[in-house]
Design a protein around this motif. Structure first.
Motif, PDB file in Angstrom:
ATOM      1  N   ALA A  56      60.160   8.233   7.317  1.00  0.00           N
ATOM      2  CA  ALA A  56      61.435   8.691   7.886  1.00  0.00           C
ATOM      3  C   ALA A  56      62.606   8.290   6.988  1.00  0.00           C
ATOM      4  CB  ALA A  56      61.620   8.127   9.292  1.00  0.00           C
ATOM      5  N   ARG A  57      62.611   7.069   6.515  1.00  0.00           N
ATOM      6  CA  ARG A  57      63.687   6.617   5.624  1.00  0.00           C
ATOM      7  C   ARG A  57      63.672   7.370   4.301  1.00  0.00           C
ATOM      8  NH1 ARG A  57      63.427   0.073   6.242  1.00  0.00           N
ATOM      9  NH2 ARG A  57      64.236  -0.025   8.359  1.00  0.00           N
ATOM     10  N   THR A  58      62.488   7.609   3.769  1.00  0.00           N
ATOM     11  CA  THR A  58      62.370   8.312   2.493  1.00  0.00           C
ATOM     12  C   THR A  58      62.909   9.729   2.588  1.00  0.00           C
ATOM     13  OG1 THR A  58      60.455   6.989   1.883  1.00  0.00           O
ATOM     14  CG2 THR A  58      60.733   9.076   0.741  1.00  0.00           C
ATOM     15  N   ILE A  59      62.564  10.424   3.668  1.00  0.00           N
ATOM     16  CA  ILE A  59      63.049  11.796   3.845  1.00  0.00           C
ATOM     17  C   ILE A  59      64.561  11.806   4.036  1.00  0.00           C
ATOM     18  CG2 ILE A  59      62.989  13.802   5.386  1.00  0.00           C
ATOM     19  CD1 ILE A  59      60.008  13.168   5.828  1.00  0.00           C
ATOM     20  N   ALA A  60      65.078  10.861   4.814  1.00  0.00           N
ATOM     21  CA  ALA A  60      66.521  10.825   5.082  1.00  0.00           C
ATOM     22  C   ALA A  60      67.328  10.477   3.836  1.00  0.00           C
ATOM     23  CB  ALA A  60      66.821   9.828   6.190  1.00  0.00           C
ATOM     24  N   GLN A  61      66.755   9.740   2.919  1.00  0.00           N
ATOM     25  CA  GLN A  61      67.491   9.335   1.719  1.00  0.00           C
ATOM     26  C   GLN A  61      67.221  10.222   0.509  1.00  0.00           C
ATOM     27  OE1 GLN A  61      66.492   5.227   1.180  1.00  0.00           O
ATOM     28  NE2 GLN A  61      67.790   4.552   2.878  1.00  0.00           N
ATOM     29  N   ALA A  62      66.309  11.175   0.628  1.00  0.00           N
ATOM     30  CA  ALA A  62      66.001  12.063  -0.492  1.00  0.00           C
ATOM     31  C   ALA A  62      67.143  13.052  -0.711  1.00  0.00           C
ATOM     32  CB  ALA A  62      64.703  12.818  -0.220  1.00  0.00           C
ATOM     33  N   PRO A  63      67.340  13.513  -1.937  1.00  0.00           N
ATOM     34  CA  PRO A  63      68.438  14.442  -2.196  1.00  0.00           C
ATOM     35  C   PRO A  63      68.186  15.859  -1.683  1.00  0.00           C
ATOM     36  CG  PRO A  63      67.257  13.946  -4.225  1.00  0.00           C
ATOM     37  CD  PRO A  63      66.681  13.077  -3.166  1.00  0.00           C
ATOM     38  N   ASP A  64      66.919  16.267  -1.564  1.00  0.00           N
ATOM     39  CA  ASP A  64      66.625  17.619  -1.080  1.00  0.00           C
ATOM     40  C   ASP A  64      65.222  17.648  -0.464  1.00  0.00           C
ATOM     41  OD1 ASP A  64      64.942  17.509  -3.270  1.00  0.00           O
ATOM     42  OD2 ASP A  64      66.124  18.882  -4.492  1.00  0.00           O
ATOM     43  N   ALA A  65      64.845  18.801   0.102  1.00  0.00           N
ATOM     44  CA  ALA A  65      63.579  18.925   0.818  1.00  0.00           C
ATOM     45  C   ALA A  65      62.368  18.793  -0.096  1.00  0.00           C
ATOM     46  CB  ALA A  65      63.533  20.254   1.562  1.00  0.00           C
ATOM     47  N   THR A  97      64.940  16.769  16.268  1.00  0.00           N
ATOM     48  CA  THR A  97      65.235  16.858  17.697  1.00  0.00           C
ATOM     49  C   THR A  97      65.827  18.202  18.073  1.00  0.00           C
ATOM     50  OG1 THR A  97      67.351  15.772  17.306  1.00  0.00           O
ATOM     51  CG2 THR A  97      65.503  14.387  18.011  1.00  0.00           C
ATOM     52  N   SER A  98      66.627  18.785  17.209  1.00  0.00           N
ATOM     53  CA  SER A  98      67.158  20.124  17.496  1.00  0.00           C
ATOM     54  C   SER A  98      66.214  21.146  16.863  1.00  0.00           C
ATOM     55  CB  SER A  98      68.570  20.278  16.943  1.00  0.00           C
ATOM     56  OG  SER A  98      68.573  20.084  15.562  1.00  0.00           O
ATOM     57  N   ARG A  99      65.584  21.932  17.676  1.00  0.00           N
ATOM     58  CA  ARG A  99      64.576  22.886  17.205  1.00  0.00           C
ATOM     59  C   ARG A  99      65.200  24.127  16.547  1.00  0.00           C
ATOM     60  NH1 ARG A  99      60.450  19.552  17.479  1.00  0.00           N
ATOM     61  NH2 ARG A  99      59.993  18.807  19.552  1.00  0.00           N
ATOM     62  N   ALA A 100      66.506  24.317  16.678  1.00  0.00           N
ATOM     63  CA  ALA A 100      67.149  25.523  16.168  1.00  0.00           C
ATOM     64  C   ALA A 100      67.290  25.508  14.643  1.00  0.00           C
ATOM     65  CB  ALA A 100      68.522  25.696  16.802  1.00  0.00           C
ATOM     66  N   VAL A 101      67.245  24.325  14.047  1.00  0.00           N
ATOM     67  CA  VAL A 101      67.436  24.221  12.600  1.00  0.00           C
ATOM     68  C   VAL A 101      66.114  23.890  11.924  1.00  0.00           C
ATOM     69  CG1 VAL A 101      69.839  23.511  12.817  1.00  0.00           C
ATOM     70  CG2 VAL A 101      68.044  21.789  12.754  1.00  0.00           C
ATOM     71  N   ALA A 102      66.055  24.181  10.640  1.00  0.00           N
ATOM     72  CA  ALA A 102      64.874  23.819   9.864  1.00  0.00           C
ATOM     73  C   ALA A 102      64.804  22.303   9.735  1.00  0.00           C
ATOM     74  CB  ALA A 102      64.952  24.466   8.488  1.00  0.00           C
ATOM     75  N   CYS A 103      63.614  21.809   9.576  1.00  0.00           N
ATOM     76  CA  CYS A 103      63.449  20.365   9.499  1.00  0.00           C
ATOM     77  C   CYS A 103      62.848  20.001   8.145  1.00  0.00           C
ATOM     78  CB  CYS A 103      62.540  19.893  10.619  1.00  0.00           C
ATOM     79  SG  CYS A 103      62.549  18.121  10.822  1.00  0.00           S
ATOM     80  N   PRO A 104      63.397  19.110   7.392  1.00  0.00           N
ATOM     81  CA  PRO A 104      64.637  18.365   7.613  1.00  0.00           C
ATOM     82  C   PRO A 104      65.864  19.180   7.211  1.00  0.00           C
ATOM     83  CG  PRO A 104      63.569  17.616   5.598  1.00  0.00           C
ATOM     84  CD  PRO A 104      62.676  18.656   6.201  1.00  0.00           C
ATOM     85  N   SER A 105      66.955  18.874   7.844  1.00  0.00           N
ATOM     86  CA  SER A 105      68.215  19.554   7.535  1.00  0.00           C
ATOM     87  C   SER A 105      69.366  18.579   7.748  1.00  0.00           C
ATOM     88  CB  SER A 105      68.386  20.792   8.416  1.00  0.00           C
ATOM     89  OG  SER A 105      68.438  20.423   9.765  1.00  0.00           O
ATOM     90  N   PRO A 106      70.527  18.854   7.143  1.00  0.00           N
ATOM     91  CA  PRO A 106      71.674  17.953   7.258  1.00  0.00           C
ATOM     92  C   PRO A 106      72.113  17.772   8.707  1.00  0.00           C
ATOM     93  CG  PRO A 106      72.039  19.543   5.503  1.00  0.00           C
ATOM     94  CD  PRO A 106      70.800  19.969   6.224  1.00  0.00           C
ATOM     95  N   GLY A 107      72.343  16.522   9.091  1.00  0.00           N
ATOM     96  CA  GLY A 107      72.832  16.203  10.423  1.00  0.00           C
ATOM     97  C   GLY A 107      71.755  16.139  11.496  1.00  0.00           C
ATOM     98  N   ARG A 147      74.929  14.209   7.196  1.00  0.00           N
ATOM     99  CA  ARG A 147      75.461  15.585   7.169  1.00  0.00           C
ATOM    100  C   ARG A 147      75.624  16.091   5.752  1.00  0.00           C
ATOM    101  NH1 ARG A 147      80.292  15.136  11.519  1.00  0.00           N
ATOM    102  NH2 ARG A 147      79.155  13.654  12.808  1.00  0.00           N
ATOM    103  N   MET A 148      75.663  15.185   4.809  1.00  0.00           N
ATOM    104  CA  MET A 148      75.824  15.559   3.410  1.00  0.00           C
ATOM    105  C   MET A 148      74.468  15.702   2.711  1.00  0.00           C
ATOM    106  SD  MET A 148      78.997  15.801   3.432  1.00  0.00           S
ATOM    107  CE  MET A 148      79.422  16.028   1.741  1.00  0.00           C
ATOM    108  N   TRP A 149      73.376  15.603   3.441  1.00  0.00           N
ATOM    109  CA  TRP A 149      72.027  15.632   2.872  1.00  0.00           C
ATOM    110  C   TRP A 149      71.775  16.987   2.202  1.00  0.00           C
ATOM    111  CZ3 TRP A 149      67.340  18.276   3.813  1.00  0.00           C
ATOM    112  CH2 TRP A 149      66.195  17.665   3.285  1.00  0.00           C
TER     113      TRP A 149
END
Length: 152
Positions: A56-65, A97-107, A147-149
């Motif tokens: 989880a931390r690695t994905i959140a800190q990565a620059p892109d998908a 948690t929000s199913r409307a957006v692609a995962c992972p996505s900013p915010g 949000r800047m991810w």
């Protein structure tokens, strides 16, 4: 009659020590197995928890998908090696948690679930006993993605 009683009592001498050793062994063997089994389950639980948290931390800190995927695979391989997890039994699920957006996505809020099964020690592979006696272990980790991810 008196000599008979003494010989009967004399034949029983020392049996308390033998009974104590026998009962001690009968109680000690399952207790030692319980300690070993709980240690194996705890090791797998800590490994699953570490994998979920670090992915989880690695994905959140990565620059892109793309780099998030590559880095999370490397983290999972490292944790599997470090904690001795069964690589074939580890299942990783990544969702937002929000199913409307692609995962992972900013915010988004990222939820990583790692599930595995712990084989009990000394259980033979005979008739699938190793699979039927395995203990399921699961760990979840939640991480907020910036949000800047992905913009940099």
């Amino acid at each position: 009659m008196r000599p008979l009683r003494r010989s009967a009592l004399h034949d029983d001498a020392g049996s308390a020590a033998l009974e104590f050793v026998t009962v001690g062994v009968i109680l000690l063997v399952p207790l030692v197995y319980l300690v070993i089994a709980l240690g194996a389950i705890q090791e797998q639980t800590l490994g699953a928890e570490a994998a979920a948290r670090h992915i989880a931390r690695t994905i959140a800190q990565a620059p892109d998908a793309e780099s998030a995927s590559a880095r999370s695979d490397a983290v999972l391989a490292g944790v599997v090696d470090e904690y001795g997890l069964d690589e074939g039994a580890v299942r990783v699920s990544i969702a937002c948690t929000s199913r409307a957006v692609a995962c992972p996505s900013p915010g988004a809020t990222l939820v990583v679930t790692v599930a595995t099964r712990t084989r009990l020690p000394l259980v033979p592979d005979l008739l699938g006993l190793d699979r039927s006696t395995a203990v399921p272990v699961q760990a979840d980790a939640v991480q907020k993605i910036s949000r800047m991810w992905g913009t940099g």
